[in-house]
Structure formats: structure tokens, C-alpha cells
Design an enzyme around this catalytic site. Structure first.
Site, PDB file in Angstrom:
ATOM      1  N   THR A 113      56.091  14.320 -16.115  1.00 53.36           N
ATOM      2  CA  THR A 113      56.981  14.249 -17.275  1.00 53.36           C
ATOM      3  C   THR A 113      56.920  15.598 -17.975  1.00 53.36           C
ATOM      4  OG1 THR A 113      56.707  11.874 -17.577  1.00 53.36           O
ATOM      5  CG2 THR A 113      57.398  13.131 -19.506  1.00 53.36           C
TER       6      THR A 113
ATOM      7  N   LYS B 127      63.491   9.826 -19.258  1.00 56.16           N
ATOM      8  CA  LYS B 127      62.079   9.570 -19.586  1.00 56.16           C
ATOM      9  C   LYS B 127      61.810   9.890 -21.054  1.00 56.16           C
ATOM     10  CE  LYS B 127      57.676   8.691 -19.076  1.00 56.16           C
ATOM     11  NZ  LYS B 127      56.689   9.415 -18.286  1.00 56.16           N
TER      12      LYS B 127
ATOM     13  N   LYS C  45      52.085  14.686 -26.011  1.00 52.07           N
ATOM     14  CA  LYS C  45      52.666  15.698 -25.122  1.00 52.07           C
ATOM     15  C   LYS C  45      54.145  15.376 -24.896  1.00 52.07           C
ATOM     16  CE  LYS C  45      52.677  15.281 -20.840  1.00 52.07           C
ATOM     17  NZ  LYS C  45      53.673  14.927 -19.780  1.00 52.07           N
TER      18      LYS C  45
END
Lengths: 286, 286
Positions: free
Chosen positions: A96, A171, A239
Site C-alpha cells: 500500500t 485502497k 502510514k
């Protein structure tokens, strides 16, 4: 078909085992070499660096933590994937990372005659082990078709969502919903507790109507049970929210709910619970 | 059993029809008297004021907009419920109002030998018409048992959640989840749109994992279809979030996610869309 798998962390490890068990020939590489032991015992070949792993592979899979990790593994001179990969190969990044950087990586590989798909996943290490990940794929349709048999080993819900970068955007959207919904869930449970109500009763009642969500049912239950084991770690969510905020800022889009969730998770990290599950946000409230 | 039903608005109207069709003798009152016509045609008796309606009733149901409305209907001198209600009767307030005021109303009625339940609902006018409301009930267990046959006409998911006020707290928790989750849903769809992705693809992919929610599936679909008809109106959500913020402030609890949702819905109201459904929050983003 020969696969190179780069990055055998909490997600990559069970994924590579599923590919080996499905009969693929797999070469593995990991920054900490000892993590390749289990895969090699199961029949994988160990490579010294990403370039060596990619040299013999038709498909190169990467499962790394963040954008700089992917950039280093793909493009480090002499030892990166681009130094070894053959024209006609396919690189699939399942990490990701930032959608914009993904598109740049795609273009750079494309100049070598190498296709790239971005294919981030959700479902956690449990889904990785069970081969039931959701996989959100951006890139060319032909490359997606080539990769599909591999995805079908790794996941149970595989969607080609658009061109290069689109998988990463989806995502990011997924993480937006998860992060902001956690704020709502925690505030509902905090209000209930401040009013002397039983949290489990709240979850039971709310799960039957317009407040229902996966998080309410699963992470709400964890909060009520004082279980802060990570389904998905706060540090990793932070993150991902960094990626969301960079992407939205670049697009001139203000996302105050994401900013708030990022701040609340930041408090959790400051309190030393960054490796807890995201449900630890409740500790911002009680 | 003789029921008085006070407040025949968008929710009360279909609820009273269900009670009449179930064979109850019902006396009705509404501030705007013409709204009683349908119920009276179906057999209800019309009362001149709440006191008159309550005088002959075993159970008094109220379905009103906000806390001051309930206070006025219950306690206005000479014409309020308390001026007519008999000792031994039961008052059931199904409005969504402030939990603290609910407890005060309960105590005031108790001094007259009248029991009270708070029984706010979710499920909207569709659930009211179908008799499938979720009903969250606070108050004494004996009073709940007495009311249960009536609740079973009106709803399909009926939970006794705790003492007086607890029903209102649970409803407040429900609105917290709905409001804050709407922020997340809108921000995810805004990020997708800014990145050129199709909103329906986002909903399809996200509905299979940790981002899943009732709102994502139902209100997300409405946003993508540019349908802003109210399932639940922004103006009513704002009223409910006012209750949440009053309650949490009184409890010394800070709910920044609720505050943000309240601000975003406020922008929707400023833009003249207060009677739209809550999914109109998307217009804060695009």
C-alpha cells in the site's frame, strides 16, 4: 511460470507459502534474510538481492511497507528489480503506497518493456494466510488477465478497478472509511460509557440498523472485551493516512475527517500503543 | 386497552395506523389538527388537547420532534398530558430527545403515579409504515413488559436497554455512528472522484471488507446516483447531534468527530439543503 516474491513480512510470508503450495516456482528475497527460511524449507529459491530474484522471473511480486521501500527494491542501481528484470515481465506491487509514485514507477518500468500492476490488499495477515484477501488492481487489462491466476491463489475478492494507480486510490478510499468510522465507533462507545450504559448492549442494538458496520461488529466487540491485539496496526494505519493526506492535498481536496482520525491515532502512538490494533483509538476517549 | 397517540407527523402517522389496524382503540391529537383526518377515518377518536386524549387512556404514546415539544405536550398546565392522565397509566415517549430531560419528565410523572418509558426508534418513515422500527427502550422492566405488545405492532427489533433515559442514550450513540461514518463515506467518495475513479466501483470493492457499513451500501449508492431524497433529513440529524453534544458536554466528554459532522451538516443547511437526506453531506466535498 516463475515468480519472484520480494518482501516476506507479516503479509508476504503467508502469501508466498500459498504460492509455493499452489505449485509455483518461487524465488524469494527479503531485507532481513532469515525471514526466507520457512519459504526455502518449503521449496523456494533464495536470491541475494531483488535484481537476482527478478532475473529469472516471469512475474515479480513486491509486498513492502511504504513507498520508499518499493522505490528502493525496484530501482536501486545494480541490485534493484529494474537491474535484473527481463523485458516482457510483469511487476505486481501489492504494497500500500502512494498512487502518484505508483504511476511514476509504472512509467519507469514501462520504458524497459516491463508492465506493472498496483494490487494492494485488505484482509490482514488472517486473509493472507487463508488466501482470502481482497485485491484491488490498477493497470492494463491484459496485465490483469495475466496476473489473475496468481491473484486467485492469494485472494477471494479480486477487482480490476482502473488504470495504473487506481488500485492504490481504492485502497486509500478503504482506509478513509475505516479510519473515520473508527472515530464514530469510539465516540459512540465513549458516550455510552459516560452515561453508564453497557457497551455490548450498544453494539447489539446498533448492529441492527443504519449504524451497522463491519467495524462496529468486529472492532467494537474487541473494544468492549478490552482486546487491543492488532487486526490492523495503528502504525500502519498512520502510514496509510499519510498517503491519503498527501494524495488529497495534491488534488486540492480537504479531508477534515481523515485529518481528525490521523490526529487521534497520533495520540495513540504518542502513548506508546502504535503496535496495537486501530481499536486502541478508544483510549483517546477513556 | 385504550391508547392515546400524540403527534401524527411523518413518523407518528403510519405508526398510529398500524395500531388502529391491530385493533387498538386509539385517541389521537396533533398540533395541526388536520393531520388527524386519516386516523379518524380509520376509526380513531380525535381529542381537543393532550389532557383530553390522556384522560381515557391506559397508555399515552408521544411521537414529537424535540425536547421542548415533549415537555409542552406532557406538562402544559390544564391541556398537557399530566393534567389529564390517570394514576396507573403509562406514558411512552418515542421521540428522540435529551436523555437528561427524559429522566426529569420520568420523575415528574412518577409523582402522579404515572410510569414513563423512553422508546426512541430508528428505521425512518419506511420502517414506521412497515412496522419494522428498531425500538430502544429505557425504563422499568415492568413498564417495558406492559408496553411490549404495543412495541411489537410498531417495530421488529425491540430492546430494553436500561433504566430511564437509556433508550435516548442508545439512540444518541446510534446517531453518533451514523453522522461520523457519513464523514468517512463522503471523504472516501470525494477522494475517489478527485482521482478519476468511478464511485460505484469504490462502493462495490469496499463493501466486501473492513470498510463495509450499512451507510456505504445504502447512502453511498444514493450519492453515486445523485439521489438526495431523505431517508433521514439533515435538519433532524442536526437536532439529534445537538442532543449528543449537550449530553457529552454535560458528561465532560469531548467528541471531536461529532463536532466535525455537526459542522459539515451545518454547511449543508446553510446551502439550503436541510431537508435533504444526510447523504447531502457529499456537497461539502464536491
Amino acid at each position: 511460470m516463475h515468480i519472484a516474491f520480494l518482501g516476506l513480512g507479516i503479509m508476504g510470508q503467508p502469501m508466498v507459502m500459498n504460492l509455493i503450495q499452489a505449485g509455483y516456482t518461487v524465488t524469494v528475497w527479503n531485507r532481513s534474510p532469515h525471514k526466507t527460511t520457512e519459504a526455502c524449507t518449503a521449496g523456494a529459491i533464495k536470491a541475494e538481492h531483488p535484481a537476482a530474484a527478478a532475473a529469472g522471473a516471469d512475474v515479480v511480486l513486491t509486498m513492502l511497507t511504504d513507498t520508499p521501500d518499493v522505490e528502493a527494491v525496484l530501482f536501486t542501481e545494480e541490485t534493484g528489480v529494474s537491474a535484473g528484470v527481463r523485458a516482457g515481465s510483469l511487476v505486481i506491487d501489492m504494497s500500500t503506497i502512494n498512487p502518484d509514485d505508483t504511476r511514476v514507477f509504472h512509467q519507469r518500468l514501462s520504458k524497459q518493456g516491463v508492465q506493472m500492476l498496483d494490487a494492494p490488499v485488505s484482509g490482514g495477515d488472517v486473509g493472507a494466510a487463508a488466501g482470502t484477501l481482497s485485491i484491488m488492481v490498477g493497470g492494463d487489462a491484459a496485465a490483469f488477465a495475466k496476473a489473475l491466476p496468481i491473484f486467485e491463489i492469494l485472494g477471494s475478492r479480486i477487482t480490476h478497478v482502473g488504470p495504473s494507480g487506481a488500485g492504490q486510490v481504492i485502497k486509500a478510499c478503504n482506509q478513509v472509511c475505516c479510519a473515520v468510522n473508527m472515530v464514530g465507533l469510539c465516540e459512540a462507545l465513549a458516550l455510552a460509557k459516560a452515561s453508564g450504559l453497557d457497551g455490548q448492549v450498544v453494539l447489539d442494538v446498533l448492529s441492527g440498523g443504519a449504524a451497522q458496520s463491519w467495524a462496529l461488529e468486529h472492532l467494537g466487540a474487541a473494544i468492549v472485551a478490552d482486546n487491543f491485539d492488532p487486526g490492523f496496526m495503528v502504525d500502519l494505519m498512520q502510514k496509510d493516512l499519510g498517503i491519503v493526506l498527501n494524495t488529497s492535498t495534491d488534488a486540492g481536496l480537504s479531508l477534515p475527517g481523515v485529518s481528525l482520525a490521523h490526529q487521534q491515532f497520533g495520540m495513540v502512538q504518542e502513548n506508546g500503543a502504535g503496535t496495537s490494533g486501530t481499536q486502541a483509538m478508544i483510549h483517546c476517549y477513556y
